[in-house]
Scaffold this motif. Sequence first.
Motif, PDB file in Angstrom:
ATOM      1  N   GLU A  37       0.847  -1.193   0.000  1.00  0.00           N
ATOM      2  CA  GLU A  37       0.000   0.000   0.000  1.00  0.00           C
ATOM      3  C   GLU A  37       0.880   1.240   0.000  1.00  0.00           C
ATOM      4  OE1 GLU A  37      -2.378  -0.215   3.485  1.00  0.00           O
ATOM      5  OE2 GLU A  37      -3.774  -1.706   2.667  1.00  0.00           O
ATOM      6  N   HIS A  60       0.575   5.211   0.937  1.00  0.00           N
ATOM      7  CA  HIS A  60      -0.239   6.197   1.639  1.00  0.00           C
ATOM      8  C   HIS A  60       0.204   7.587   1.205  1.00  0.00           C
ATOM      9  CE1 HIS A  60      -1.852   3.393   4.908  1.00  0.00           C
ATOM     10  NE2 HIS A  60      -1.068   2.642   4.138  1.00  0.00           N
ATOM     11  N   ALA A  61      -0.678   8.327   0.555  1.00  0.00           N
ATOM     12  CA  ALA A  61      -0.338   9.650   0.039  1.00  0.00           C
ATOM     13  C   ALA A  61      -0.167  10.638   1.188  1.00  0.00           C
ATOM     14  CB  ALA A  61      -1.418  10.131  -0.923  1.00  0.00           C
ATOM     15  N   GLU A  62       0.988  11.294   1.237  1.00  0.00           N
ATOM     16  CA  GLU A  62       1.268  12.258   2.295  1.00  0.00           C
ATOM     17  C   GLU A  62       0.601  13.596   2.047  1.00  0.00           C
ATOM     18  OE1 GLU A  62       5.483  12.497   2.287  1.00  0.00           O
ATOM     19  OE2 GLU A  62       5.756  10.607   3.387  1.00  0.00           O
ATOM     20  N   GLU A  63       0.324  13.897   0.788  1.00  0.00           N
ATOM     21  CA  GLU A  63      -0.318  15.165   0.442  1.00  0.00           C
ATOM     22  C   GLU A  63      -1.045  14.997  -0.870  1.00  0.00           C
ATOM     23  OE1 GLU A  63       2.648  18.158  -1.252  1.00  0.00           O
ATOM     24  OE2 GLU A  63       3.917  16.886   0.023  1.00  0.00           O
ATOM     25  N   ALA A  64      -1.904  15.943  -1.176  1.00  0.00           N
ATOM     26  CA  ALA A  64      -2.660  15.903  -2.418  1.00  0.00           C
ATOM     27  C   ALA A  64      -1.775  16.395  -3.556  1.00  0.00           C
ATOM     28  CB  ALA A  64      -3.907  16.763  -2.310  1.00  0.00           C
ATOM     29  N   GLU A 108      -5.271  12.088  -3.404  1.00  0.00           N
ATOM     30  CA  GLU A 108      -5.643  13.033  -2.354  1.00  0.00           C
ATOM     31  C   GLU A 108      -4.838  12.752  -1.095  1.00  0.00           C
ATOM     32  OE1 GLU A 108      -7.547  15.561  -2.746  1.00  0.00           O
ATOM     33  OE2 GLU A 108      -8.156  15.041  -4.804  1.00  0.00           O
ATOM     34  N   LYS A 109      -4.695  13.748  -0.268  1.00  0.00           N
ATOM     35  CA  LYS A 109      -3.958  13.575   0.976  1.00  0.00           C
ATOM     36  C   LYS A 109      -4.627  12.490   1.830  1.00  0.00           C
ATOM     37  CE  LYS A 109      -2.174  16.020   5.019  1.00  0.00           C
ATOM     38  NZ  LYS A 109      -2.046  17.329   5.732  1.00  0.00           N
ATOM     39  N   GLY A 110      -3.823  11.540   2.286  1.00  0.00           N
ATOM     40  CA  GLY A 110      -4.332  10.444   3.104  1.00  0.00           C
ATOM     41  C   GLY A 110      -4.894   9.281   2.310  1.00  0.00           C
ATOM     42  N   GLU A 111      -4.984   9.414   0.989  1.00  0.00           N
ATOM     43  CA  GLU A 111      -5.517   8.324   0.167  1.00  0.00           C
ATOM     44  C   GLU A 111      -4.575   7.126   0.221  1.00  0.00           C
ATOM     45  OE1 GLU A 111      -6.867   7.401  -4.473  1.00  0.00           O
ATOM     46  OE2 GLU A 111      -6.424   9.458  -3.830  1.00  0.00           O
ATOM     47  N   VAL A 112      -5.174   5.937   0.297  1.00  0.00           N
ATOM     48  CA  VAL A 112      -4.402   4.698   0.327  1.00  0.00           C
ATOM     49  C   VAL A 112      -4.597   3.966  -0.998  1.00  0.00           C
ATOM     50  CG1 VAL A 112      -4.056   2.482   1.464  1.00  0.00           C
ATOM     51  CG2 VAL A 112      -4.612   4.515   2.829  1.00  0.00           C
ATOM     52  N   LYS A 142       6.450  11.599  -5.696  1.00  0.00           N
ATOM     53  CA  LYS A 142       5.586  12.764  -5.838  1.00  0.00           C
ATOM     54  C   LYS A 142       6.073  13.600  -7.014  1.00  0.00           C
ATOM     55  CE  LYS A 142       6.171  14.149  -1.603  1.00  0.00           C
ATOM     56  NZ  LYS A 142       6.083  14.980  -0.379  1.00  0.00           N
TER      57      LYS A 142
END
Length: 832
Positions: free
Chosen positions: A451, A453-457, A507-511, A543
Amino acid sequence: MTSELDVDEILHRLTLKEMATLLSLSDFWHTAEVPRLGIPAIRLSDGPNGVRGTKFFRGVPAACLTSGTGMGATFNTDLLVEAGELMAEEARHKGAHVVLGPTCNMQRGPLGGRGFESFSEDPVLSGMAAASVIQGIQKSGIAATIKHFVCNDLEDERRSVNSIVSERALREIYLLPFQLAIKHANPRCLMTAYNKVNGEHASQSKGLLTDVLREEWGWDGLVMSDWFGVYSVKAAIDAGLDLECPGPPVVRKIDTLVHEVSSREVAITVVHDRVRRVLELVKHALKSGVPVDGKEDAENNTAETAAFARRLASEAVVLLKNEGKLLPLKPAAKIAVVGPNAKFARIFGGGSASMTPYYAVDIYSGVQSKVDYAVPYALGCSIEKNLLDLGKLSVYDGKQGVRCRIYKEPADCPQRTLIDEFHLDSTKLSLFDYKNAQLEGNLFFMDFEGELHAEEACEYEFGVCCLGTTLLFLNDELFIDDKTHQKLRKGGMGVCTVGDVRARHLEKGEVVRFRIEFGSAPTLRAGDADADGGGFMHVTAMKKEREDDLIARAREVAAAADCVVLCLGTSPDWESEGFDRTTMDLPGAQDRLVEEVLSVNRNVVAVNLSGTPVAMPWIDQVPAVVQGWFNGMESGNAIADVLFGDVNPSGKLSLSFPRRLEDNPAFLTFRSNKGEVVYGEDVFVGYRYYDKVGRPPLFAFGHGLSYTSFGLQNLAVSITQTTLVATVDVTNQGDIPGKEVVQLYVSPPETSEVERPKKELKGFRKVLVQPHATETVSIEVPLRYASSYFDAERHQWSVEKGEYMVLVGNSSASPLLSAKYELTKAEFWTGL
C-alpha cells in the motif's frame, strides 16, 4: 577431508574431466569440488568497499566502507591495513575465503563509471593503497584479489574495447600500481580486465599474464577472469589464465576442454599448471579456518565495526575550501540542511560495489545528532534517474515494504505452485542470482502486494522497467503494462525494457493498494535475456513536484538559517559499473539550487558526495566546500564530525578536480570509437598533464585543508646505493592537533632523453602533530623507483644519470621545498 591438500599427489590422481571442472567456478561464487579426492569448494565474494557475500538479491547485511577514491584520500597506509583487516573479518562472517578486491585501475579522466572503486590517478598512491588493503586482508589467511589487470579504465564497450596505449605509459601508469602491490603485499589472486590491450584481450594475453606477471615480476598466485570475461579456450589457458568466472563455464566447457587436450591443441602440461594454482588456492583457503560452505551472518555489526568505519570515513573527508573560517560549525548556530544528498545516504556507487549495508547514516542525521533542535530541511531538487523505490515508500501489514510470493506458474494460471514467500523493503530488485531448489531453471513468477499512503494531495508518478515482464496494478486496475508491447534499451549492466512512467493524482491520506506481477528474464518478449538468471525489476514512484516549488522551499529554509549545509553530488544512478558519465555537471538542478540558496544566505557549506570529480561553476561564491566521496555506512556521522570540528579534516584529494571537463587530459579520447580507445595523453595523466601544460585545475591532486596550519622546513635528502631518504620537519602552527600529509615528488634531469612529467609522486607519509609542536618525518623510496622511466626501445626501466630534484610539500600545487641528488651512472633494470 583433510585440511592439508597434497597438491602433487592430487594432480596425479585427477582425471582430465575433473581437471577441466576445476578450471572454472561451479556457480557465481564457488570453485568446483571433487569429493572423490577431498577437494572442497571455496567461496569468493565481491569486496571493493565491503564483503557482500553470495547474494545480490536478499543479501546478508555487511559492513560498507569508504569507496576507493575515499580510501586513497586518506593517504594513510596504516589505516588502510586496518581496513583490510576488517574486510577479512567480514569475509569470515560471509563464509568467504577470497575477497574480490581491491580495485586498482586508473582514473584517466573524471567520467569513468567505476572510477570511484579505484584509489587514485597516481600509480604510486594507487599501488601503496592497494598493497596496504591487501596486507590487511591477508594477515589472517583470507586471500585478496587485485583487479582489473589492466587498462579497464572506462566502461564504454568494456568487454570489446581495445585500449591502445604506449608501452611506456602502460608500464609507468597502468601496470605500476599492480607492480607495487605485488612487491609490497603479494596478493594471492589477480583478476583480469574485460578489455583488450593493444589488440589482445587481457585475459588471454601471454605478454601480460606470463611475460610480465609471472616471469618478470616472479608472481605465482592465481589468475582469474572477470565475470564472463573469457573469450577463448586455448589462448587463455596458454597465456596463464587459471580460472574462468563464473560457472557453469561459458567458454571452458568440460567436453570442449577435453577435446582441446585430446587433439593436442592444448598441452596437458599447461592444464596441470593451471590446475595446480587452483589447488594451491584451495589449500591456502583451508588453512584460513573459514569453514567450507559456511553460513553467512551479519554478526560483525558491532560497535567496534561502526567506530572503525566512522574513523576511516572521517579521514577520507577533504576540506577543499574554508573562506572566513566558516567551518567548523558552532552547535549554537541555527543550521539548515538542504539538498538531494541530505536525507539520501549515497554510501556507494553502482554495480559490483553495491551491497546491503548493516545500516546507512545520511548527512541530515549526522548533523541532527550534533544539535539539540530540530534541524530545518528542504530537498531542493531531485537527482533520481528512475524515481524512488516504491518498496521504500510502501507498507504491507503495518510494516514498511511489500509482501513477495514466488510461483512456478504465471498469475493467470488457475493452479499455481507457491515455492517461496517473504517480506521485502524494496521493489528495485536484481534477481540474476535467485535460486530455489524447486526450480529447474531461471523461469519463475513473483507477485508483490503493498500500500502507498499519500502524504499530500498531488500527482504521483509510477515507473516500471525490467529484464523480464512486469504488470503494475493500482486498486486492482492495470496501470502500467511492461509485458504486452516491450522495447529494449541499453541499461547499466546489460539490456532492459524501456518501460513506462505514468502519473496519477492522489488526495492527501488516500491509500492505494498495488499489485505487481513479474515474470523472470526468460519471459522477456522484446528479445533474448542478456543476463544470467532471473533478470531484474524496477518499480518506482515519486511525488511529482515542480522544480520551482522545490527550490522555493529550499530558499525559504535557507533564508531563516544562520548557515546552510548544502548536500550535493551524484549517486549510484550516475556513477556505476556498466556505463560512464557523459558530463562532469552535477545532475538535475543542483547548480541552480546552489545559486538560489546563495541569493538568500551567503553562509553556505557545500558538501559534495561523489566518487569522482564534478564541475563547480559556483565555486567562487561558496565560502566552504567539503568533498565527502561515497563514504560508507558511517558517512553522515563522519561528515558531521568534520563539519562541527570533532574531527580535524586531514583528507587530501586522490585525483585532480579540473575546472571544466574539456580541461582534463583524456577529454578527446575517453570513449570507444568503433571498438578502440586511444590513450592519447600517454604518461601525462592527472596532475602530470596539468603541470606540463601549465593549466591549474580547480583543485589539485593532494590538496586538502585543515582547521590548523602546518609549516614544513629543514628538508634534507640523502641517497645510498639503493635508497632515497628525505627528512623534513612538520610544525603545527595552530592551537588544535592535526594530521598532515607530507608528499614527496621527484623531478627528472633537464638532460633527460625523453619527455617526462615535471614531477611525479614517489612517496608520502601522514603524521599527527600536536599544537605548536614539530615532528620530523622521514620518507624512504627505493632509488630506482624514484629515478626511473620506462625505455620502450630497450623494454627496460632506465635510470638516467644527472641531477634530480626532490620536491616536498602538502599538495602537488603547494609551495614545495626542494633539494637535489645526483646520479653519476646510468643503469637499466627489470622486474620488481
